[in-house]
Design an enzyme around this catalytic site. Structure first.
Site, PDB file in Angstrom:
ATOM      1  N   CYS A 112      16.899  16.995  21.162  1.00 39.30           N
ATOM      2  CA  CYS A 112      17.468  15.878  20.380  1.00 39.30           C
ATOM      3  C   CYS A 112      16.438  14.799  20.084  1.00 39.30           C
ATOM      4  CB  CYS A 112      18.649  15.271  21.123  1.00 39.30           C
ATOM      5  SG  CYS A 112      19.894  16.507  21.471  1.00 39.30           S
ATOM      6  N   HIS A 257      20.429   8.884  17.557  1.00 41.37           N
ATOM      7  CA  HIS A 257      20.757  10.308  17.557  1.00 41.37           C
ATOM      8  C   HIS A 257      22.273  10.451  17.632  1.00 41.37           C
ATOM      9  CE1 HIS A 257      21.173  14.416  18.629  1.00 41.37           C
ATOM     10  NE2 HIS A 257      21.517  14.171  19.877  1.00 41.37           N
ATOM     11  N   ASN A 287      26.901  17.156  16.112  1.00 42.33           N
ATOM     12  CA  ASN A 287      25.547  16.944  16.632  1.00 42.33           C
ATOM     13  C   ASN A 287      24.629  18.040  16.067  1.00 42.33           C
ATOM     14  OD1 ASN A 287      23.208  16.839  18.169  1.00 42.33           O
ATOM     15  ND2 ASN A 287      24.247  16.546  20.119  1.00 42.33           N
TER      16      ASN A 287
HETATM   17  N1  COA Z   1      39.077  20.947  24.041  1.00 38.27           N
HETATM   18  C1  COA Z   1      40.012  20.682  24.939  1.00 38.27           C
HETATM   19  N2  COA Z   1      39.750  20.463  26.246  1.00 38.27           N
HETATM   20  C2  COA Z   1      38.480  20.530  26.627  1.00 38.27           C
HETATM   21  C3  COA Z   1      37.455  20.806  25.735  1.00 38.27           C
HETATM   22  C4  COA Z   1      37.777  21.028  24.390  1.00 38.27           C
HETATM   23  N3  COA Z   1      36.857  21.294  23.449  1.00 38.27           N
HETATM   24  N4  COA Z   1      36.290  20.788  26.406  1.00 38.27           N
HETATM   25  C5  COA Z   1      36.566  20.507  27.692  1.00 38.27           C
HETATM   26  N5  COA Z   1      37.908  20.351  27.822  1.00 38.27           N
HETATM   27  C6  COA Z   1      38.659  20.043  29.020  1.00 38.27           C
HETATM   28  C7  COA Z   1      37.921  20.373  30.288  1.00 38.27           C
HETATM   29  O1  COA Z   1      38.098  21.730  30.596  1.00 38.27           O
HETATM   30  C8  COA Z   1      38.571  19.453  31.279  1.00 38.27           C
HETATM   31  O2  COA Z   1      39.775  20.038  31.672  1.00 38.27           O
HETATM   32  P1  COA Z   1      40.258  19.902  33.212  1.00 38.27           P
HETATM   33  O3  COA Z   1      40.372  18.428  33.449  1.00 38.27           O
HETATM   34  O4  COA Z   1      41.552  20.640  33.194  1.00 38.27           O
HETATM   35  O5  COA Z   1      39.178  20.539  34.018  1.00 38.27           O
HETATM   36  C9  COA Z   1      38.930  18.224  30.455  1.00 38.27           C
HETATM   37  O6  COA Z   1      38.876  18.640  29.082  1.00 38.27           O
HETATM   38  C10 COA Z   1      38.004  17.064  30.642  1.00 38.27           C
HETATM   39  O7  COA Z   1      36.709  17.562  30.613  1.00 38.27           O
HETATM   40  P2  COA Z   1      35.527  16.634  30.929  1.00 38.27           P
HETATM   41  O8  COA Z   1      34.281  17.432  30.869  1.00 38.27           O
HETATM   42  O9  COA Z   1      35.832  15.801  32.124  1.00 38.27           O
HETATM   43  O10 COA Z   1      35.576  15.671  29.662  1.00 38.27           O
HETATM   44  P3  COA Z   1      34.713  14.407  29.357  1.00 38.27           P
HETATM   45  O11 COA Z   1      35.593  13.237  29.245  1.00 38.27           O
HETATM   46  O12 COA Z   1      33.499  14.302  30.220  1.00 38.27           O
HETATM   47  O13 COA Z   1      34.209  14.739  27.891  1.00 38.27           O
HETATM   48  C11 COA Z   1      32.283  15.478  26.709  1.00 38.27           C
HETATM   49  C12 COA Z   1      33.416  15.863  27.648  1.00 38.27           C
HETATM   50  C13 COA Z   1      31.411  16.688  26.528  1.00 38.27           C
HETATM   51  C14 COA Z   1      32.867  15.084  25.355  1.00 38.27           C
HETATM   52  C15 COA Z   1      31.498  14.281  27.336  1.00 38.27           C
HETATM   53  O14 COA Z   1      31.154  14.557  28.655  1.00 38.27           O
HETATM   54  C16 COA Z   1      30.276  13.931  26.564  1.00 38.27           C
HETATM   55  O15 COA Z   1      30.368  13.431  25.453  1.00 38.27           O
HETATM   56  N6  COA Z   1      29.090  14.149  27.136  1.00 38.27           N
HETATM   57  C17 COA Z   1      27.846  13.963  26.432  1.00 38.27           C
HETATM   58  C18 COA Z   1      27.613  15.202  25.678  1.00 38.27           C
HETATM   59  C19 COA Z   1      26.509  15.086  24.691  1.00 38.27           C
HETATM   60  O16 COA Z   1      26.412  14.133  23.975  1.00 38.27           O
HETATM   61  N7  COA Z   1      25.666  16.111  24.649  1.00 38.27           N
HETATM   62  C20 COA Z   1      24.613  16.196  23.738  1.00 38.27           C
HETATM   63  C21 COA Z   1      23.523  15.272  24.150  1.00 38.27           C
HETATM   64  S1  COA Z   1      22.230  15.389  23.067  1.00 38.27           S
END
Ligand code: COA
Length: 330
Positions: A112, A257, A287
């Site tokens: 990224c 980004h 992204n």
């Molecule tokens: N649709 C529905 N549910 C989903 C899902 C999707 N696409 N992806 C994950 N879940 C579920 C998980 O399985 C979890 O279920 P559980 O509670 O039953 O285990 C629940 O949603 C919450 O997951 P969690 O990982 O705690 O969510 P979060 O609030 O951390 O959000 C992201 C997940 C990925 C959106 C968040 O962590 C994030 O934005 N991280 C940064 C990612 C990023 O920017 N990456 C690129 C960097 S360059």
């Protein structure tokens, strides 16, 4: 001597993939995706479109805006984490498509932050007089490498395909141009967001069993990424401002980004910027990793969001971890 951004361009595939379409492949919902990431749709390539194809289209747009023919390009820097082939890098395929044999073509692999690492190298080449005109591209095809089952839903809903390019040229007017770039990495977090296989550490580099386990797909500890991104990105902006004796009050526009709308909003608030000072297009493209900043820049130029003399900051954070910033007097 300064490096100026003489032209910007971008290309995204025609195929729009909505959140609703993703619900046909995996257990997810438009509501979950929009609430957690701000993404409403992304673009996916059709079969046969390569990263080099997209890079060429973005590059020609940037060259046109700069009023230059491809023949004016003295070096290519191309950032991607999804090269068309394991080797050689996509940079030489772009070079072939542009018909520029002989000039150097460097691929950058810092995910990224790749566009900013590339900008730092190109800026150094230009300021030291090694090259006068450098084509810098960020391009990504994620769609062919995503786990589109429920197993991969945490990652697969976030990423999209696209390309962005800038033409960098030497300018001695003394006011405009890239003021500084600031790069960082911390390999202790390399496995927090990565694609483990195919891997040259193993023979063979991938097996059917590993593929059945989905070990060739990207994997991410989302919360960990989030936690670091919202600290490192504001830090890198402050670092760039401080290095130039400036403050947030001097800043006109921030192009972060595009990882996640919630990250962008946190960065905006932590810096005390207003919403209209921070560019966001993640709702339309998701992204696109190395391509997010140049796509957002090209759209900002076309949308009239930058005027001569404006202070622009570019900032990124991502896999590696890598992060960095660039400060530009437009
Ligand atoms: N649709 C529905 N549910 C989903 C899902 C999707 N696409 N992806 C994950 N879940 C579920 C998980 O399985 C979890 O279920 P559980 O509670 O039953 O285990 C629940 O949603 C919450 O997951 P969690 O990982 O705690 O969510 P979060 O609030 O951390 O959000 C992201 C997940 C990925 C959106 C968040 O962590 C994030 O934005 N991280 C940064 C990612 C990023 O920017 N990456 C690129 C960097 S360059």
């Amino acid at each position: 001597m300064r490096t100026v951004i003489a032209g910007t361009g971008f290309y995204v595939p025609d195929r729009v993939v909505t959140n609703e379409e993703l619900t046909r492949y995996m257990d997810t919902s438009d509501e979950w995706i929009v609430e957690r990431s701000g993404i409403r749709e992304r673009r996916w390539v059709d079969e046969g479109m390569s990263g080099a194809d997209m890079a060429r289209r973005a590059s020609l747009m940037a060259l046109e805006e700069a009023g230059l023919e491809p023949g004016a390009v003295e070096a290519i820097v191309l950032a991607t984490l999804s090269p068309d082939h394991f080797f050689p890098g996509t940079g030489v395929f772009l070079q072939k498509e542009l018909g520029l044999p002989g000039i150097p073509a460097l691929d950058v692999r810092t995910q990224c932050t790749g566009f900013l690492y590339g900008m730092s190298v190109a800026d150094a080449w230009i300021r030291t007089g090694q090259h006068k005109t450098v084509l810098l591209v960020g391009v990504e095809i994620h769609s062919t490498g995503l786990d589109l089952t429920t197993r991969g839903r945490d990652i697969s809903v976030l990423f999209g395909d696209g390309a962005g390019a800038v033409v960098l040229t030497a300018d001695d007017d003394g006011e405009r141009g890239i003021l500084s770039t600031h790069l960082h990495a911390d390999g202790r977090y390399a496995e927090v967001l990565w694609a483990e296989f195919a891997s040259s550490k193993h023979h063979p580099r991938i097996t059917r069993e590993l593929m059945d386990e989905g070990r060739h797909y990207p994997r991410m500890q989302g919360k960990e990424v989030f936690k670091h991104a919202i600290v490192r990105m504001p830090e890198a902006v402050q670092e760039a401002l401080t290095a130039n004796g400036l403050t947030v009050a001097d800043l006109d526009l921030l192009i972060p980004h595009q990882a996640n709308l919630r990250i962008t909003q946190m960065v905006q608030r932590r810096l005390g910027l207003s919403e209209d000072q921070v560019v966001s297009n993640i709702d339309r493209y998701g992204n696109t990793t190395a391509a997010t900043i140049p796509i957002a820049l090209a759209e900002s130029v076309r949308g009239g969001r930058l005027e001569r003399g404006n202070l622009l900051c570019l900032v990124a954070f991502g896999s590696g971890f890598t992060w960095g910033s660039a400060l530009v007097r437009w």
